[in-house]
Design a protein around this motif. Structure first.
Motif, PDB file in Angstrom:
ATOM      1  N   ASP A   1       0.836  -1.199   0.000  1.00 41.49           N
ATOM      2  CA  ASP A   1       0.000   0.000   0.000  1.00 41.49           C
ATOM      3  C   ASP A   1       0.873   1.252   0.000  1.00 41.49           C
ATOM      4  OD1 ASP A   1      -2.230  -1.600   0.081  1.00 41.49           O
ATOM      5  OD2 ASP A   1      -2.609  -1.313   2.231  1.00 41.49           O
ATOM      6  N   GLU A   2       1.979   1.189   0.731  1.00 44.38           N
ATOM      7  CA  GLU A   2       2.894   2.335   0.794  1.00 44.38           C
ATOM      8  C   GLU A   2       3.518   2.615  -0.574  1.00 44.38           C
ATOM      9  OE1 GLU A   2       2.851  -0.193   2.909  1.00 44.38           O
ATOM     10  OE2 GLU A   2       2.120   0.818   4.733  1.00 44.38           O
ATOM     11  N   ASP A   3       3.802   1.558  -1.327  1.00 49.71           N
ATOM     12  CA  ASP A   3       4.365   1.732  -2.668  1.00 49.71           C
ATOM     13  C   ASP A   3       3.359   2.415  -3.593  1.00 49.71           C
ATOM     14  OD1 ASP A   3       6.754   0.441  -1.980  1.00 49.71           O
ATOM     15  OD2 ASP A   3       5.926  -1.529  -2.473  1.00 49.71           O
ATOM     16  N   VAL A   4       2.108   1.991  -3.493  1.00 48.50           N
ATOM     17  CA  VAL A   4       1.063   2.591  -4.321  1.00 48.50           C
ATOM     18  C   VAL A   4       0.876   4.056  -3.940  1.00 48.50           C
ATOM     19  CG1 VAL A   4      -1.387   2.537  -4.913  1.00 48.50           C
ATOM     20  CG2 VAL A   4      -0.104   0.396  -4.721  1.00 48.50           C
ATOM     21  N   GLU A   5       0.904   4.347  -2.650  1.00 51.64           N
ATOM     22  CA  GLU A   5       0.742   5.725  -2.202  1.00 51.64           C
ATOM     23  C   GLU A   5       1.909   6.594  -2.665  1.00 51.64           C
ATOM     24  OE1 GLU A   5      -0.876   9.054  -0.884  1.00 51.64           O
ATOM     25  OE2 GLU A   5      -1.876   7.096  -0.977  1.00 51.64           O
ATOM     26  N   ALA A   6       3.119   6.049  -2.616  1.00 46.09           N
ATOM     27  CA  ALA A   6       4.285   6.797  -3.104  1.00 46.09           C
ATOM     28  C   ALA A   6       4.151   7.088  -4.594  1.00 46.09           C
ATOM     29  CB  ALA A   6       5.563   6.002  -2.834  1.00 46.09           C
ATOM     30  N   THR A   7       3.622   6.122  -5.333  1.00 54.12           N
ATOM     31  CA  THR A   7       3.407   6.309  -6.767  1.00 54.12           C
ATOM     32  C   THR A   7       2.356   7.379  -7.017  1.00 54.12           C
ATOM     33  OG1 THR A   7       3.958   3.973  -7.125  1.00 54.12           O
ATOM     34  CG2 THR A   7       2.842   5.127  -8.924  1.00 54.12           C
ATOM     35  N   ARG A   8       1.300   7.362  -6.223  1.00 57.11           N
ATOM     36  CA  ARG A   8       0.266   8.394  -6.346  1.00 57.11           C
ATOM     37  C   ARG A   8       0.860   9.785  -6.130  1.00 57.11           C
ATOM     38  NH1 ARG A   8      -3.102   5.267  -2.635  1.00 57.11           N
ATOM     39  NH2 ARG A   8      -4.506   3.901  -3.783  1.00 57.11           N
ATOM     40  N   GLU A   9       1.712   9.901  -5.127  1.00 57.33           N
ATOM     41  CA  GLU A   9       2.309  11.199  -4.814  1.00 57.33           C
ATOM     42  C   GLU A   9       3.152  11.709  -5.983  1.00 57.33           C
ATOM     43  OE1 GLU A   9       4.425  11.089  -1.149  1.00 57.33           O
ATOM     44  OE2 GLU A   9       2.689  10.454   0.032  1.00 57.33           O
ATOM     45  N   ILE A  10       3.903  10.810  -6.599  1.00 63.91           N
ATOM     46  CA  ILE A  10       4.736  11.211  -7.736  1.00 63.91           C
ATOM     47  C   ILE A  10       3.869  11.691  -8.888  1.00 63.91           C
ATOM     48  CG2 ILE A  10       6.302  10.358  -9.533  1.00 63.91           C
ATOM     49  CD1 ILE A  10       7.468   8.452  -7.391  1.00 63.91           C
ATOM     50  N   PHE A  11       2.858  10.911  -9.234  1.00 61.19           N
ATOM     51  CA  PHE A  11       2.085  11.214 -10.436  1.00 61.19           C
ATOM     52  C   PHE A  11       0.974  12.234 -10.196  1.00 61.19           C
ATOM     53  CE2 PHE A  11       4.516   7.615 -11.696  1.00 61.19           C
ATOM     54  CZ  PHE A  11       4.806   7.886 -13.028  1.00 61.19           C
ATOM     55  N   SER A  12       0.675  12.520  -8.940  1.00 68.91           N
ATOM     56  CA  SER A  12      -0.242  13.625  -8.651  1.00 68.91           C
ATOM     57  C   SER A  12       0.379  14.959  -9.049  1.00 68.91           C
ATOM     58  CB  SER A  12      -0.596  13.648  -7.161  1.00 68.91           C
ATOM     59  OG  SER A  12      -1.416  12.554  -6.823  1.00 68.91           O
ATOM     60  N   SER A  13       1.698  14.982  -9.166  1.00 69.87           N
ATOM     61  CA  SER A  13       2.371  16.222  -9.562  1.00 69.87           C
ATOM     62  C   SER A  13       2.134  16.561 -11.026  1.00 69.87           C
ATOM     63  CB  SER A  13       3.876  16.122  -9.289  1.00 69.87           C
ATOM     64  OG  SER A  13       4.492  15.175 -10.143  1.00 69.87           O
ATOM     65  N   VAL A  14       1.663  15.580 -11.817  1.00 74.08           N
ATOM     66  CA  VAL A  14       1.416  15.846 -13.240  1.00 74.08           C
ATOM     67  C   VAL A  14      -0.067  15.770 -13.596  1.00 74.08           C
ATOM     68  CG1 VAL A  14       3.709  15.103 -13.962  1.00 74.08           C
ATOM     69  CG2 VAL A  14       1.844  13.434 -13.913  1.00 74.08           C
ATOM     70  N   GLY A  15      -0.947  15.678 -12.592  1.00 73.97           N
ATOM     71  CA  GLY A  15      -2.381  15.641 -12.882  1.00 73.97           C
ATOM     72  C   GLY A  15      -3.146  14.748 -11.927  1.00 73.97           C
ATOM     73  N   GLU A  16      -4.241  14.188 -12.411  1.00 77.78           N
ATOM     74  CA  GLU A  16      -5.088  13.314 -11.607  1.00 77.78           C
ATOM     75  C   GLU A  16      -4.560  11.876 -11.636  1.00 77.78           C
ATOM     76  OE1 GLU A  16      -7.783  14.329  -9.855  1.00 77.78           O
ATOM     77  OE2 GLU A  16      -7.373  16.392 -10.484  1.00 77.78           O
ATOM     78  N   VAL A  17      -4.909  11.104 -10.601  1.00 78.83           N
ATOM     79  CA  VAL A  17      -4.518   9.695 -10.549  1.00 78.83           C
ATOM     80  C   VAL A  17      -5.736   8.841 -10.217  1.00 78.83           C
ATOM     81  CG1 VAL A  17      -2.134  10.181  -9.872  1.00 78.83           C
ATOM     82  CG2 VAL A  17      -3.865   9.827  -8.109  1.00 78.83           C
ATOM     83  N   MET A  18      -5.701   7.590 -10.653  1.00 78.94           N
ATOM     84  CA  MET A  18      -6.754   6.645 -10.307  1.00 78.94           C
ATOM     85  C   MET A  18      -6.164   5.245 -10.260  1.00 78.94           C
ATOM     86  SD  MET A  18      -8.891   6.502 -13.930  1.00 78.94           S
ATOM     87  CE  MET A  18     -10.066   5.296 -13.326  1.00 78.94           C
ATOM     88  N   ASP A  19      -6.705   4.398  -9.378  1.00 82.26           N
ATOM     89  CA  ASP A  19      -6.263   3.013  -9.278  1.00 82.26           C
ATOM     90  C   ASP A  19      -7.125   2.143 -10.183  1.00 82.26           C
ATOM     91  OD1 ASP A  19      -4.501   3.872  -7.340  1.00 82.26           O
ATOM     92  OD2 ASP A  19      -5.745   3.219  -5.661  1.00 82.26           O
ATOM     93  N   VAL A  20      -6.492   1.237 -10.926  1.00 77.78           N
ATOM     94  CA  VAL A  20      -7.238   0.295 -11.760  1.00 77.78           C
ATOM     95  C   VAL A  20      -6.618  -1.087 -11.635  1.00 77.78           C
ATOM     96  CG1 VAL A  20      -7.888   2.067 -13.451  1.00 77.78           C
ATOM     97  CG2 VAL A  20      -5.862   0.661 -13.857  1.00 77.78           C
ATOM     98  N   ASP A  21      -7.430  -2.100 -11.825  1.00 76.77           N
ATOM     99  CA  ASP A  21      -6.920  -3.462 -11.914  1.00 76.77           C
ATOM    100  C   ASP A  21      -6.031  -3.554 -13.154  1.00 76.77           C
ATOM    101  OD1 ASP A  21      -6.925  -6.366 -12.789  1.00 76.77           O
ATOM    102  OD2 ASP A  21      -8.038  -6.536 -10.903  1.00 76.77           O
ATOM    103  N   GLU A  22      -4.918  -4.244 -13.036  1.00 75.95           N
ATOM    104  CA  GLU A  22      -3.972  -4.277 -14.153  1.00 75.95           C
ATOM    105  C   GLU A  22      -4.579  -4.839 -15.431  1.00 75.95           C
ATOM    106  OE1 GLU A  22       0.654  -5.387 -15.235  1.00 75.95           O
ATOM    107  OE2 GLU A  22      -0.243  -6.236 -13.423  1.00 75.95           O
TER     108      GLU A  22
END
Length: 254
Positions: free
Chosen positions: A127-148
């Protein structure tokens, strides 16, 4: 795409540019990035991942195999974020046998901070890895989680999506010329109309509501919409998105 991500990350979060290490086969490009953003550059991919921290793989899908071979001995259990279209987390995990992998699909609007990025975790990502990824990509716009399993669909809709809108602007400008407008007039009208329509969508109203608001009964917009419908524009768009999704699947299975 990589420059869009780290440049926005620097400006939005205040991260020290010296904490960002970049490698690229183009030495002139690296010198440009270093001078413009103050980041560090590496002489090889292996050197770029030699220090602790998250790793972002921003290469074309056809180059991923060689890249993973080059860096595999240095990655260990670190967070690895891939933006390569069609490359499954499982494929990366097979080569980086301890890495915590997250797959993302942003789009070119990251350049102006208006991207939408879909995030999918690999089997070892926390979960921490996903949250870190969200933080990085929130800097370039919106983010959303999807099943691969939906990432190929994401690629077809939003990953490739900006090009569809650019193409529509091209077509609208060409059509305007056929009614008597000159090149400059038609392109400016089409471009600013697209920008304005995008801003209206940001108000929270749905596209259908906005379209109906513009479409007066018996008016010019209704005539144009009828022409789209009679010529089965919806079928064309559906086929295009399906073909893009199929191509993404082919890449993932290649």
């Amino acid at each position: 795409m990589a420059e869009a991500i780290f440049s926005r990350l620097i400006s939005k979060t205040g991260i020290d540019p010296q904490n960002i290490i970049v490698s690229d086969i183009n030495s002139e490009r690296m010198a440009y990035l270093k001078n413009k953003h103050g980041i560090r550059i590496a002489s090889s991919n292996e050197e770029a991942v030699s220090e602790p921290g998250a790793i972002v793989l921003a290469v074309k899908p056809q180059n991923m195999k060689d890249l993973l071979t080059e860096i595999s001995a240095k990655v260990g259990k670190r967070l690895v974020i891939s933006i390569a279209a069609g490359i499954k987390t499982k494929k990366i995990e097979e080569r980086l046998t301890q890495a915590r992998v997250v797959r993302v699909m942003p789009n070119t609007a990251a350049i102006v901070g208006q991207a939408i990025t879909a995030i999918s975790r690999g089997s070892r990502a926390s979960d921490e890895d996903v949250e870190a990824t969200r933080e990085i990509f929130s800097s370039v716009g919106e983010v959303m989680d999807v099943d691969e399993k939906l990432q190929n669909s994401v690629t077809a809709v939003s990953g490739s999506g900006p090009a569809y809108f650019f193409y529509l602007v091209e077509l609208l400008a060409e059509a305007g010329k056929s009614t008597g407008l000159d090149d400059e007039q038609s392109l400016k009208l089409a471009t600013q109309t697209a920008i304005g329509a995008g801003e209206l969508l940001r108000t929270g109203r749905e596209a259908k509501e906005l379209r109906e608001m513009v479409t007066s009964k018996g008016g010019t917009t209704e005539a144009a919409i009828k022409a789209f419908q009679e010529n089965k524009l919806s079928d064309i768009v559906r086929t295009a998105v399906q073909q893009a999704s199929t191509r993404a699947k082919e890449i993932s299975e290649g």
